[in-house]
Scaffold this motif. Structure first.
Motif, short mmCIF file in Angstrom:
data_model
loop_
_atom_site.label_atom_id
_atom_site.label_comp_id
_atom_site.label_asym_id
_atom_site.label_seq_id
_atom_site.Cartn_x
_atom_site.Cartn_y
_atom_site.Cartn_z
N TYR A 156 0.73 -1.04 0.06
CA TYR A 156 0.11 0.05 0.11
C TYR A 156 0.86 1.25 0.03
O TYR A 156 0.37 2.38 -0.11
N GLY A 157 2.15 1.03 0.47
CA GLY A 157 2.92 2.24 0.52
C GLY A 157 2.75 3.09 1.80
O GLY A 157 2.36 2.60 2.82
N GLY A 158 3.23 4.37 1.67
CA GLY A 158 2.99 5.27 2.99
C GLY A 158 3.93 5.13 4.33
O GLY A 158 3.74 5.64 5.23
N TYR A 159 5.17 4.21 3.95
CA TYR A 159 6.07 4.14 4.95
C TYR A 159 6.62 5.31 5.32
O TYR A 159 6.57 6.20 4.49
N ILE A 160 7.30 5.45 6.57
CA ILE A 160 7.77 6.60 7.01
C ILE A 160 9.22 6.48 6.80
O ILE A 160 9.99 5.37 7.20
N LYS A 179 19.11 11.34 5.84
CA LYS A 179 20.19 12.22 5.63
C LYS A 179 20.92 11.63 4.63
O LYS A 179 20.84 12.06 3.46
N ASP A 180 21.86 10.85 4.71
CA ASP A 180 22.63 10.33 3.71
C ASP A 180 21.98 8.81 3.64
O ASP A 180 21.78 8.51 2.40
N LYS A 181 21.74 8.01 4.43
CA LYS A 181 21.33 6.64 4.41
C LYS A 181 20.03 6.44 5.10
O LYS A 181 19.92 6.79 6.13
N PRO A 182 19.06 6.12 4.29
CA PRO A 182 17.60 6.28 4.71
C PRO A 182 17.30 5.13 5.80
O PRO A 182 17.66 4.14 5.61
N THR A 183 16.47 5.68 6.70
CA THR A 183 15.85 4.43 7.62
C THR A 183 14.31 4.32 7.45
O THR A 183 13.66 5.39 7.62
N ILE A 184 13.97 3.09 6.97
CA ILE A 184 12.61 3.02 6.58
C ILE A 184 11.77 2.32 7.48
O ILE A 184 11.96 1.30 8.21
N PHE A 185 10.51 2.95 8.18
CA PHE A 185 9.45 2.33 9.07
C PHE A 185 8.28 1.92 8.41
O PHE A 185 7.70 2.94 7.95
N GLY A 238 16.72 11.29 14.39
CA GLY A 238 17.04 11.24 13.12
C GLY A 238 16.89 12.97 12.86
O GLY A 238 16.64 13.75 13.30
N GLU A 239 16.97 12.92 11.41
CA GLU A 239 16.92 14.23 10.72
C GLU A 239 15.61 14.41 10.02
O GLU A 239 14.69 14.63 10.54
N LYS A 240 15.90 14.43 8.49
CA LYS A 240 14.59 14.70 7.95
C LYS A 240 13.62 13.41 7.55
O LYS A 240 14.10 12.31 7.97
N ASN A 241 12.35 13.79 7.68
CA ASN A 241 11.34 12.56 7.65
C ASN A 241 10.25 12.87 6.65
O ASN A 241 9.86 14.11 6.39
N PHE A 242 9.74 11.97 5.98
CA PHE A 242 8.73 11.98 5.08
C PHE A 242 7.84 10.49 4.97
O PHE A 242 8.35 9.84 5.45
N VAL A 243 6.55 10.69 4.44
CA VAL A 243 5.83 9.66 4.17
C VAL A 243 5.80 9.41 2.79
O VAL A 243 5.36 10.41 2.02
N LYS A 244 5.75 8.10 2.32
CA LYS A 244 5.89 7.79 1.02
C LYS A 244 4.68 7.71 0.41
O LYS A 244 3.55 7.55 1.33
N TYR A 245 4.13 8.11 -0.75
CA TYR A 245 2.99 8.06 -1.18
C TYR A 245 2.22 6.75 -1.12
O TYR A 245 2.64 5.77 -1.13
N VAL A 246 0.90 6.97 -0.78
CA VAL A 246 -0.05 5.97 -0.43
C VAL A 246 -0.66 5.62 -1.76
O VAL A 246 -1.39 6.46 -2.40
#
Length: 108
Positions: free
Chosen positions: A58-62, A66-72, A84-92
């Motif tokens: 479904y997508g939507g993970y957080i 910064k340099d190496k992404p951490t995916i939740f 952490g530094e920058k965060n975003f939510v991937k397209y649902v």
């Protein structure tokens, strides 16, 4: 007051107030980050609520990046504590159909 005394003991920090953000995500939703902003490493949390099981496709993970992404991945009733530094939510995407999730987040 959301158990401020308990949080103070856990994080070894006094809280007089907590700033929360409440966001609902469904098909076609996402967030962006801006490369020109000066993001600093900070302690934060996010809590996810869903009605049904949220499948990876479904997508939507957080993502914290910064340099190496951490995916939740989206997991129902899951509290995450992050440094952490920058965060975003991937397209649902459309596979989520009418499903949605709610994210409560804020700095610690």
């Amino acid at each position: 007051r959301l158990g401020l005394e308990r949080r103070s003991r856990i994080f070894d920090k006094r809280f007089s107030e907590i700033n929360l953000s409440l966001k609902k995500f469904e098909h076609r939703d996402y967030t962006l980050i801006h490369d020109k902003n000066d993001y600093k490493k900070e302690k934060s949390f996010f809590f996810i609520l869903t009605e049904d099981e949220w499948k990876k496709e479904y997508g939507g993970y957080i993502v914290y990046s910064k340099d190496k992404p951490t995916i939740f991945p989206i997991v129902n009733n899951c509290l995450n504590l992050v440094i952490g530094e920058k965060n975003f939510v991937k397209y649902v995407n459309c596979l989520s159909e009418k499903r949605s999730f709610v994210m409560v987040d804020g700095p610690i």
